[in-house]
Design an enzyme around this catalytic site. Structure first.
Site, PDB file in Angstrom:
ATOM      1  N   SER A   1     128.704  48.152  47.625  1.00 43.40           N
ATOM      2  CA  SER A   1     128.757  49.017  48.804  1.00 43.40           C
ATOM      3  C   SER A   1     130.123  48.869  49.472  1.00 43.40           C
ATOM      4  O   SER A   1     130.458  47.799  49.996  1.00 43.40           O
ATOM      5  CB  SER A   1     127.655  48.638  49.792  1.00 43.40           C
ATOM      6  OG  SER A   1     127.889  49.254  51.046  1.00 43.40           O
ATOM      7  N   VAL A   2     130.906  49.936  49.442  1.00 44.91           N
ATOM      8  CA  VAL A   2     132.239  49.934  50.047  1.00 44.91           C
ATOM      9  C   VAL A   2     132.138  49.698  51.556  1.00 44.91           C
ATOM     10  O   VAL A   2     132.926  48.938  52.140  1.00 44.91           O
ATOM     11  CB  VAL A   2     132.951  51.275  49.759  1.00 44.91           C
ATOM     12  CG1 VAL A   2     134.286  51.358  50.492  1.00 44.91           C
ATOM     13  CG2 VAL A   2     133.147  51.456  48.256  1.00 44.91           C
ATOM     14  N   ARG A   3     131.147  50.314  52.189  1.00 48.44           N
ATOM     15  CA  ARG A   3     130.999  50.183  53.651  1.00 48.44           C
ATOM     16  C   ARG A   3     130.609  48.761  54.037  1.00 48.44           C
ATOM     17  O   ARG A   3     131.020  48.261  55.087  1.00 48.44           O
ATOM     18  CB  ARG A   3     129.983  51.201  54.155  1.00 48.44           C
ATOM     19  CG  ARG A   3     130.429  52.640  53.918  1.00 48.44           C
ATOM     20  CD  ARG A   3     129.470  53.652  54.483  1.00 48.44           C
ATOM     21  NE  ARG A   3     129.916  55.004  54.169  1.00 48.44           N
ATOM     22  CZ  ARG A   3     129.305  55.830  53.339  1.00 48.44           C
ATOM     23  NH1 ARG A   3     128.170  55.455  52.754  1.00 48.44           N
ATOM     24  NH2 ARG A   3     129.783  57.035  53.093  1.00 48.44           N
TER      25      ARG A   3
ATOM     26  N   LYS B 296     119.840  48.056  60.038  1.00 50.12           N
ATOM     27  CA  LYS B 296     119.564  47.067  59.000  1.00 50.12           C
ATOM     28  C   LYS B 296     118.899  45.869  59.661  1.00 50.12           C
ATOM     29  O   LYS B 296     119.279  45.486  60.783  1.00 50.12           O
ATOM     30  CB  LYS B 296     120.877  46.653  58.329  1.00 50.12           C
ATOM     31  CG  LYS B 296     120.722  45.618  57.226  1.00 50.12           C
ATOM     32  CD  LYS B 296     122.083  45.196  56.679  1.00 50.12           C
ATOM     33  CE  LYS B 296     122.312  45.753  55.317  1.00 50.12           C
ATOM     34  NZ  LYS B 296     123.535  45.254  54.670  1.00 50.12           N
TER      35      LYS B 296
ATOM     36  N   HIS C 148     116.623  48.157  49.899  1.00 44.89           N
ATOM     37  CA  HIS C 148     117.430  48.429  48.708  1.00 44.89           C
ATOM     38  C   HIS C 148     117.269  47.302  47.689  1.00 44.89           C
ATOM     39  O   HIS C 148     118.013  47.242  46.713  1.00 44.89           O
ATOM     40  CB  HIS C 148     118.901  48.592  49.086  1.00 44.89           C
ATOM     41  CG  HIS C 148     119.211  49.908  49.738  1.00 44.89           C
ATOM     42  ND1 HIS C 148     120.490  50.413  49.838  1.00 44.89           N
ATOM     43  CD2 HIS C 148     118.410  50.845  50.311  1.00 44.89           C
ATOM     44  CE1 HIS C 148     120.465  51.587  50.454  1.00 44.89           C
ATOM     45  NE2 HIS C 148     119.214  51.861  50.754  1.00 44.89           N
ATOM     46  N   GLY C 149     116.319  46.398  47.965  1.00 40.76           N
ATOM     47  CA  GLY C 149     116.006  45.348  46.999  1.00 40.76           C
ATOM     48  C   GLY C 149     116.844  44.097  47.092  1.00 40.76           C
ATOM     49  O   GLY C 149     116.784  43.226  46.229  1.00 40.76           O
ATOM     50  N   LYS C 150     117.640  43.974  48.178  1.00 41.74           N
ATOM     51  CA  LYS C 150     118.577  42.858  48.269  1.00 41.74           C
ATOM     52  C   LYS C 150     118.199  41.829  49.328  1.00 41.74           C
ATOM     53  O   LYS C 150     119.024  41.045  49.766  1.00 41.74           O
ATOM     54  CB  LYS C 150     119.990  43.394  48.538  1.00 41.74           C
ATOM     55  CG  LYS C 150     120.490  44.307  47.418  1.00 41.74           C
ATOM     56  CD  LYS C 150     121.835  44.912  47.761  1.00 41.74           C
ATOM     57  CE  LYS C 150     122.303  45.851  46.663  1.00 41.74           C
ATOM     58  NZ  LYS C 150     123.570  46.520  46.995  1.00 41.74           N
TER      59      LYS C 150
ATOM     60  N   HIS D 218     117.013  42.440  52.477  1.00 43.49           N
ATOM     61  CA  HIS D 218     117.044  42.899  53.866  1.00 43.49           C
ATOM     62  C   HIS D 218     116.347  44.253  53.959  1.00 43.49           C
ATOM     63  O   HIS D 218     116.127  44.933  52.959  1.00 43.49           O
ATOM     64  CB  HIS D 218     118.482  43.009  54.385  1.00 43.49           C
ATOM     65  CG  HIS D 218     119.324  43.987  53.617  1.00 43.49           C
ATOM     66  ND1 HIS D 218     120.179  43.602  52.608  1.00 43.49           N
ATOM     67  CD2 HIS D 218     119.428  45.339  53.694  1.00 43.49           C
ATOM     68  CE1 HIS D 218     120.769  44.668  52.104  1.00 43.49           C
ATOM     69  NE2 HIS D 218     120.330  45.737  52.742  1.00 43.49           N
TER      70      HIS D 218
END
Length: 317
Positions: free
Chosen positions: A107-109, A188, A221-223, A225
């Site tokens: 993720s660039v952001r 988030k 997104h499965g990470k 969080h």
């Protein structure tokens, strides 16, 4: 989203690799170059300005023909590339690992937010290089740790209890890959520590979500969080999550997709991600997003009495 190979290239030193950030002029040369099809996946030598990314990643950069890519000529691109290199150079990457590392989609952001945290004198990441590098390794998928509150990408804190922190994401203000839709609003939720969470703290979070964010879906997104997103953007998130999941599996970057707490996650999203993990097609999985689900027994029945009606949020209306 972009591959790590869009930011840096590997230079072999002894038995390990040192990673070097690209400069914008080398990238500009690559974007104007005519390259044979057989060389599309090779790093490009600009001759004048050094090594550039493989031409197969041209669409990752903002050009006259493609406004959806990264603004690679901004100072933020260099800051993100340098930060990635610092993290990769803090670990040992061997010849057998280097292709897998550089093919990871990130993720660039998220990385831009870590740069902003690093530059904030009040932030713990400004004061701790070790914690900063850990945060980056988590962000680029090279660590098995999950993103906790201390290592999170950051944003504006809007809720916190003993177990969770909820952030409002600041992508509208970004330089490298800003969100252009001025109606964008997303949150988030990170866990403060990677350990079992008491039911009372889960209750507090669910009460907050029901009353203050009742126009949003809680997804993951499965990470490790949670994300709190507008229902209208759920299908877009589904496309991205599915594409990343498939890409990682195809490239051998098999990362366990964390479904998280079913009591917190929107029921339809839980069904979508469960179906995805079972190997079903995107079409089959996405049908579950729009299907009426049988309401499960509510473990927190009666939460609605915890707040007065005048506290009901207008966020998202």
């Amino acid at each position: 989203m972009a591959e790590l190979a869009c930011f840096c290239y590997p230079h072999l030193e002894s038995d390990t690799y040192r990673f070097i950030p690209f400069n914008s002029l080398a990238i500009k040369c690559m974007l104007t170059a005519k390259v044979d099809k057989k060389d599309q996946d090779k790093f490009y030598n600009s001759i004048i300005y050094g090594i550039a990314p493989p031409p197969q990643f041209k669409k990752r950069y903002n050009t006259n023909d493609n406004s959806r890519g990264m603004n690679y000529e901004t100072p933020m691109f260099n800051k993100v590339a340098v930060l990635i290199c610092e993290a990769l150079n803090s670990i040992k990457v061997t010849q057998s690992d280097v292709a897998s590392v550089l093919s990871k989609v990130i993720s660039v952001r998220h990385l831009e937010n870590l740069v902003l945290r690093r530059e904030n004198h009040q932030d713990v990441l400004f004061h701790s290089k070790e914690l900063l590098l850990r945060s980056v390794l988590i962000a680029i998928g090279h660590s098995k740790e999950i993103e906790t509150t201390a290592t999170a990408e950051g944003g504006e804190v809007v809720f916190q209890n003993a177990a969770f922190t909820m952030w409002k994401l600041t992508y509208l203000e970004h330089r490298l890959m800003p969100i252009l839709d001025q109606n964008f609003i997303e949150y988030k939720i990170t866990v403060n520590e990677d350990k079992p969470i008491s039911e009372s703290h889960v209750r507090e979070l669910i009460a907050e979500l029901r009353w203050q964010y009742n126009k949003f879906a809680v997804i993951t997104h499965g990470k490790g969080h949670y994300r709190v997103v507008k229902y209208s953007s759920v299908a877009n998130h589904a496309d991205r999550v599915y594409a990343t999941f498939k890409s990682n599996n195809k490239n051998g970057n098999v990362i366990e997709f964390n479904l998280l707490d079913q009591r917190i996650i929107w029921q339809n999203w839980y069904a979508f991600t469960s179906s995805m993990k079972q190997g079903n097609t995107l079409e089959i999985c996405k049908k579950l997003l729009f299907q009426k689900m049988k309401r499960e027994s509510n473990p927190f029945k009666g939460l609605s009495t915890d707040r007065k009606m005048d506290e009901v949020s207008q966020i998202g209306i």
